[in-house]
Design a protein around this motif. Structure first.
Motif, PDB file in Angstrom:
ATOM      1  N   LEU A  11      33.269  36.303  44.216  1.00 56.89           N
ATOM      2  CA  LEU A  11      32.109  35.808  44.953  1.00 56.89           C
ATOM      3  C   LEU A  11      30.820  36.466  44.464  1.00 56.89           C
ATOM      4  O   LEU A  11      29.785  35.808  44.317  1.00 56.89           O
ATOM      5  N   ASP A  12      30.876  37.752  44.210  1.00 52.25           N
ATOM      6  CA  ASP A  12      29.682  38.482  43.781  1.00 52.25           C
ATOM      7  C   ASP A  12      29.172  37.988  42.430  1.00 52.25           C
ATOM      8  O   ASP A  12      27.988  38.139  42.113  1.00 52.25           O
ATOM      9  N   GLU A 179      30.170  26.100  50.368  1.00 54.30           N
ATOM     10  CA  GLU A 179      29.041  25.220  50.075  1.00 54.30           C
ATOM     11  C   GLU A 179      28.178  25.773  48.948  1.00 54.30           C
ATOM     12  O   GLU A 179      26.943  25.775  49.010  1.00 54.30           O
ATOM     13  N   LEU A 180      28.868  26.242  47.893  1.00 49.26           N
ATOM     14  CA  LEU A 180      28.203  26.789  46.724  1.00 49.26           C
ATOM     15  C   LEU A 180      28.256  25.783  45.577  1.00 49.26           C
ATOM     16  O   LEU A 180      29.276  25.140  45.357  1.00 49.26           O
ATOM     17  N   ASP A 181      27.171  25.681  44.833  1.00 45.04           N
ATOM     18  CA  ASP A 181      27.221  24.967  43.571  1.00 45.04           C
ATOM     19  C   ASP A 181      28.126  25.743  42.622  1.00 45.04           C
ATOM     20  O   ASP A 181      28.128  26.979  42.612  1.00 45.04           O
ATOM     21  N   TRP A 182      28.901  25.013  41.827  1.00 43.57           N
ATOM     22  CA  TRP A 182      29.847  25.691  40.950  1.00 43.57           C
ATOM     23  C   TRP A 182      29.124  26.505  39.874  1.00 43.57           C
ATOM     24  O   TRP A 182      28.095  26.097  39.337  1.00 43.57           O
ATOM     25  N   ASP A 183      29.692  27.698  39.605  1.00 42.31           N
ATOM     26  CA  ASP A 183      29.167  28.562  38.557  1.00 42.31           C
ATOM     27  C   ASP A 183      30.358  29.181  37.831  1.00 42.31           C
ATOM     28  O   ASP A 183      31.206  29.828  38.453  1.00 42.31           O
ATOM     29  N   ASP A 184      30.419  28.990  36.500  1.00 37.49           N
ATOM     30  CA  ASP A 184      31.557  29.474  35.719  1.00 37.49           C
ATOM     31  C   ASP A 184      31.717  30.984  35.769  1.00 37.49           C
ATOM     32  O   ASP A 184      32.814  31.508  35.490  1.00 37.49           O
ATOM     33  N   ARG A 185      30.685  31.703  36.139  1.00 40.37           N
ATOM     34  CA  ARG A 185      30.799  33.163  36.202  1.00 40.37           C
ATOM     35  C   ARG A 185      31.805  33.620  37.256  1.00 40.37           C
ATOM     36  O   ARG A 185      32.313  34.743  37.187  1.00 40.37           O
ATOM     37  N   MET A 186      32.102  32.732  38.201  1.00 43.52           N
ATOM     38  CA  MET A 186      33.093  33.081  39.213  1.00 43.52           C
ATOM     39  C   MET A 186      34.495  33.238  38.613  1.00 43.52           C
ATOM     40  O   MET A 186      35.372  33.844  39.239  1.00 43.52           O
ATOM     41  N   ALA A 188      35.179  34.963  36.002  1.00 40.19           N
ATOM     42  CA  ALA A 188      35.244  36.207  35.227  1.00 40.19           C
ATOM     43  C   ALA A 188      34.995  37.412  36.135  1.00 40.19           C
ATOM     44  O   ALA A 188      34.036  38.166  35.934  1.00 40.19           O
ATOM     45  N   PRO A 189      35.845  37.646  37.147  1.00 43.80           N
ATOM     46  CA  PRO A 189      35.631  38.792  38.041  1.00 43.80           C
ATOM     47  C   PRO A 189      35.752  40.125  37.322  1.00 43.80           C
ATOM     48  O   PRO A 189      35.112  41.103  37.709  1.00 43.80           O
ATOM     49  N   GLY A 190      36.573  40.181  36.252  1.00 40.60           N
ATOM     50  CA  GLY A 190      36.694  41.431  35.502  1.00 40.60           C
ATOM     51  C   GLY A 190      35.383  41.830  34.855  1.00 40.60           C
ATOM     52  O   GLY A 190      34.992  42.997  34.870  1.00 40.60           O
ATOM     53  N   ALA A 191      34.688  40.849  34.296  1.00 40.84           N
ATOM     54  CA  ALA A 191      33.380  41.125  33.694  1.00 40.84           C
ATOM     55  C   ALA A 191      32.391  41.575  34.755  1.00 40.84           C
ATOM     56  O   ALA A 191      31.567  42.468  34.516  1.00 40.84           O
ATOM     57  N   ARG A 192      32.485  40.967  35.927  1.00 44.13           N
ATOM     58  CA  ARG A 192      31.591  41.376  37.013  1.00 44.13           C
ATOM     59  C   ARG A 192      31.887  42.802  37.450  1.00 44.13           C
ATOM     60  O   ARG A 192      30.974  43.578  37.729  1.00 44.13           O
ATOM     61  N   ALA A 193      33.171  43.174  37.509  1.00 41.71           N
ATOM     62  CA  ALA A 193      33.553  44.535  37.884  1.00 41.71           C
ATOM     63  C   ALA A 193      32.991  45.549  36.892  1.00 41.71           C
ATOM     64  O   ALA A 193      32.464  46.600  37.276  1.00 41.71           O
ATOM     65  N   GLN A 194      33.082  45.235  35.595  1.00 38.15           N
ATOM     66  CA  GLN A 194      32.566  46.146  34.587  1.00 38.15           C
ATOM     67  C   GLN A 194      31.049  46.256  34.653  1.00 38.15           C
ATOM     68  O   GLN A 194      30.475  47.325  34.443  1.00 38.15           O
ATOM     69  N   ALA A 195      30.402  45.151  34.989  1.00 33.83           N
ATOM     70  CA  ALA A 195      28.942  45.168  35.094  1.00 33.83           C
ATOM     71  C   ALA A 195      28.485  46.015  36.279  1.00 33.83           C
ATOM     72  O   ALA A 195      27.453  46.693  36.202  1.00 33.83           O
TER      73      ALA A 195
END
Length: 244
Positions: A11-12, A179-186, A188-195
């Motif tokens: 989600l983040d 009710e979110l517009d789709w975003d491919d970044r969702m 890649a949670p591993g990349a988000r964790a590293q960021a």
């Protein structure tokens, strides 16, 4: 131990959402409520608009101290497994808030909690043996479903096993619920964790890896120990479609 950190990072990763790691802000709101003299939960309905406005303002003050970068168009992800014990507070303060309930086979949850070294004394006491864990698990979910029957929140139940096996499908369903517009970044949670660089929950080493099913059914390796404590949880397992 039900995939909540993976869920939070998924989600983040969406630009319209911002999470804040596990924080006690719902419990803080309850403490503020009680400090105003309201008996909980008997007097929730009697809280006046001005009181509710003050309670929400204090909640958001805490959030903004944690997330000063929060944008005007962003929504907050308040992820804390213990929030399931505070549904009456959530419904009174944030009646339109969508709720995601993370579910995983109780055997895997109990085993994971038992093998985890919790530093908080309450958790250490709860996790001291498998029968105690099973009782705490049963009481928490029995309370949740009793409250759901009364308060009727908007809830999306996300089963861990389906989530990791069909990650994109389940994530798209989650985005639609929110009710979110789709975003491919969702995806890649591993990349988000590293960021993010720091995650306070015990799951950091898992969530930086690609989504996988390695932890599904792990409890069966310890069936002689875990199996006997699952009997009181059969009604919950039936509800969720898990085999005995």
């Amino acid at each position: 131990r039900s995939g909540t950190t993976l869920l939070e990072l998924t989600l983040d990763a969406h630009p319209a959402l911002l999470s804040m790691d596990e924080q006690p802000y719902v419990q803080n709101a309850l403490d503020d409520m009680i400090a105003q003299g309201a008996r909980y939960p008997e007097q929730l309905a009697g809280l006046q608009p001005r009181q509710l406005q003050l309670l929400r303002a204090r909640y958001y003050d805490r959030v903004l101290r944690r997330l000063p970068q929060l944008g005007a168009q962003q929504r907050i992800v308040d992820k804390n497994p213990l929030n399931m014990l505070r549904l009456p507070v959530i419904r009174r303060l944030f009646p339109n808030a969508p709720i995601v309930l993370a579910i995983r086979h109780p055997g895997d949850v109990l085993l994971s909690c038992y093998m985890q070294h919790f530093r908080a004394p309450d958790f250490a006491l709860m996790c001291r043996d498998l029968p105690t864990l099973a009782l705490g698990y049963q009481r928490a979910f029995d309370f949740w479903y009793r409250q759901v029957a009364v308060l009727a929140p908007r809830v999306h139940e996300l089963r861990y096993e389906e989530y990791v096996a069909s990650f994109e499908r389940e994530t798209r369903a989650l985005a639609q619920f929110l009710e979110l517009d789709w975003d491919d970044r969702m995806l890649a949670p591993g990349a988000r964790a590293q960021a993010k660089g720091f995650i306070s929950t015990p799951s950091y080493s898992q969530v930086v890896q690609p989504v996988n099913t390695r932890s599904v059914g792990r409890w069966r390796n310890y069936q002689d120990h875990v199996g006997p404590v699952l009997a009181p949880l059969q009604a919950l397992m039936n509800r969720w479609g898990y085999a005995a």
